[in-house]
Write a protein that holds these residues in place. Sequence first.
Motif, mmCIF file in Angstrom:
data_model
loop_
_atom_site.group_PDB
_atom_site.id
_atom_site.type_symbol
_atom_site.label_atom_id
_atom_site.label_comp_id
_atom_site.label_asym_id
_atom_site.label_seq_id
_atom_site.Cartn_x
_atom_site.Cartn_y
_atom_site.Cartn_z
ATOM 1 N N ASP A 213 0.825 -1.211 0.000
ATOM 2 C CA ASP A 213 0.000 0.000 0.000
ATOM 3 C C ASP A 213 0.863 1.266 0.000
ATOM 4 O O ASP A 213 1.609 1.510 0.950
ATOM 5 N N PRO A 214 0.771 2.101 -1.040
ATOM 6 C CA PRO A 214 1.544 3.351 -1.064
ATOM 7 C C PRO A 214 1.161 4.330 0.034
ATOM 8 O O PRO A 214 1.868 5.317 0.253
ATOM 9 N N GLU A 215 0.055 4.068 0.709
ATOM 10 C CA GLU A 215 -0.390 4.972 1.772
ATOM 11 C C GLU A 215 0.032 4.492 3.156
ATOM 12 O O GLU A 215 -0.398 5.057 4.163
ATOM 13 N N ASP A 216 0.857 3.446 3.237
ATOM 14 C CA ASP A 216 1.246 2.963 4.555
ATOM 15 C C ASP A 216 2.364 3.823 5.137
ATOM 16 O O ASP A 216 2.740 4.852 4.568
ATOM 17 N N GLY A 217 2.923 3.383 6.263
ATOM 18 C CA GLY A 217 3.871 4.211 7.002
ATOM 19 C C GLY A 217 5.211 4.432 6.344
ATOM 20 O O GLY A 217 5.991 5.280 6.786
ATOM 21 N N VAL A 218 5.508 3.675 5.276
ATOM 22 C CA VAL A 218 6.773 3.875 4.561
ATOM 23 C C VAL A 218 6.529 4.206 3.092
ATOM 24 O O VAL A 218 7.452 4.170 2.279
ATOM 25 N N GLY A 219 5.293 4.517 2.753
ATOM 26 C CA GLY A 219 4.975 4.864 1.374
ATOM 27 C C GLY A 219 4.925 3.675 0.437
ATOM 28 O O GLY A 219 5.010 3.830 -0.776
ATOM 29 N N GLY A 220 4.790 2.479 1.006
ATOM 30 C CA GLY A 220 4.789 1.264 0.195
ATOM 31 C C GLY A 220 6.193 0.718 0.028
ATOM 32 O O GLY A 220 7.169 1.467 0.004
ATOM 33 N N ASP A 221 6.280 -0.599 -0.073
ATOM 34 C CA ASP A 221 7.578 -1.247 -0.195
ATOM 35 C C ASP A 221 7.865 -1.650 -1.633
ATOM 36 O O ASP A 221 6.961 -2.033 -2.377
ATOM 37 N N GLY A 222 9.144 -1.623 -1.989
ATOM 38 C CA GLY A 222 9.559 -2.145 -3.279
ATOM 39 C C GLY A 222 9.626 -3.655 -3.278
ATOM 40 O O GLY A 222 9.773 -4.277 -4.331
ATOM 41 N N ALA A 223 9.550 -4.261 -2.103
ATOM 42 C CA ALA A 223 9.477 -5.707 -1.951
ATOM 43 C C ALA A 223 8.333 -5.995 -0.992
ATOM 44 O O ALA A 223 8.416 -5.684 0.194
ATOM 45 N N PHE A 224 7.234 -6.549 -1.506
ATOM 46 C CA PHE A 224 6.063 -6.796 -0.672
ATOM 47 C C PHE A 224 5.667 -8.267 -0.734
ATOM 48 O O PHE A 224 6.212 -9.045 -1.534
ATOM 49 N N PHE A 225 4.708 -8.669 0.112
ATOM 50 C CA PHE A 225 4.471 -10.084 0.363
ATOM 51 C C PHE A 225 2.985 -10.438 0.409
ATOM 52 O O PHE A 225 2.158 -9.606 0.796
ATOM 53 N N LEU A 226 2.684 -11.651 0.039
ATOM 54 C CA LEU A 226 1.393 -12.260 0.329
ATOM 55 C C LEU A 226 1.620 -13.169 1.528
ATOM 56 O O LEU A 226 2.429 -14.102 1.475
ATOM 57 N N LEU A 227 0.910 -12.898 2.627
ATOM 58 C CA LEU A 227 1.074 -13.648 3.864
ATOM 59 C C LEU A 227 -0.177 -14.462 4.164
ATOM 60 O O LEU A 227 -1.280 -14.122 3.728
ATOM 61 N N LEU A 228 0.013 -15.517 4.958
ATOM 62 C CA LEU A 228 -1.095 -16.379 5.368
ATOM 63 C C LEU A 228 -1.368 -16.279 6.861
ATOM 64 O O LEU A 228 -2.133 -17.080 7.405
ATOM 65 N N ASP A 229 -0.745 -15.324 7.512
ATOM 66 C CA ASP A 229 -0.994 -15.078 8.933
ATOM 67 C C ASP A 229 -0.575 -13.642 9.223
ATOM 68 O O ASP A 229 -0.117 -12.928 8.334
ATOM 69 N N ARG A 230 -0.687 -13.242 10.475
ATOM 70 C CA ARG A 230 -0.327 -11.885 10.855
ATOM 71 C C ARG A 230 1.158 -11.622 10.580
ATOM 72 O O ARG A 230 1.982 -12.524 10.698
ATOM 73 N N PRO A 231 1.529 -10.391 10.225
ATOM 74 C CA PRO A 231 2.926 -10.085 9.902
ATOM 75 C C PRO A 231 3.905 -10.481 11.001
ATOM 76 O O PRO A 231 4.996 -10.988 10.715
ATOM 77 N N GLU A 232 3.511 -10.264 12.259
ATOM 78 C CA GLU A 232 4.440 -10.549 13.350
ATOM 79 C C GLU A 232 4.777 -12.028 13.464
ATOM 80 O O GLU A 232 5.819 -12.398 14.015
#
Length: 277
Positions: A213-232
Amino acid sequence: MSEERVGFFTDTSVCIGCKACEVACKEWNAIPEDGLELTGMSYDNTQALGASTWRHVAFIEQPAPEGRTQLPVVDGAPGAPGSSGTDMRWLMSSDVCKHCTHAACLDVCPTGSLFRTEFGTVVVQEDICNGCGYCVPACPYGVIEQRPTDGRVFKCTMCYDRLGAGQEPACAKACPTDSIQFGPLDELRERAALRVDELHEAGVPEAHLYGHDPEDGVGGDGAFFLLLDRPEVYGLPPDPVVTTRDLPAMWKHAAGAALALLGGVAVSFAAVGRRQR
């Protein structure tokens, strides 16, 4: 940037934990060996990203949601590894530097060692790094690390030399399941959204995107992920924020305070001068 911004989309739902990306990264970039000792942490021998681990494959064993131990096949794509006779499942994910849109490491580097390339990636120039370490705490993902031998920092360059030659990064080239996908960032975001829809329709409601998401806290990542659980669960911060976001306001306040201090000093000297007359 003179080139179209490129990046990584890592689909963890098809990662098989083969570590081909780790090996290819080390071989191409001549990264020192590490992670050769058993850690007691399942098969995760490298444990985390660092100066000598630019790609890290995480292995997470957990109870399967609602008894499901293996993801359903979607358009021929294999599901995540699982054992049909148990109620456990493996989550695997190849982590990497996020090449943030708003990169705090760039903001704090005093030598210009860190720079934004024409491809939108963030690279460290090893011969310019002075080992100050300012970028280490600045990174919201804890990616950058100093090598103990000389204090300089190292991290993923997204194979900058290969990009300049029109080649894809070594890790994406080596991935046998296309878990790591490389290309124009906008195209990857569209592809990732479609993949999430496919998984939802196939009965995997927990599938979601992280860092897109370009609107997130870092303006979006150049490397992003599809996750199957919470990020933590994967060792990722749930709400990353560029750590230097308040720097402009801080400098503004500091400048105002300095001016006020100088004004006070000037008034004091003027008062002393009048008393001495």
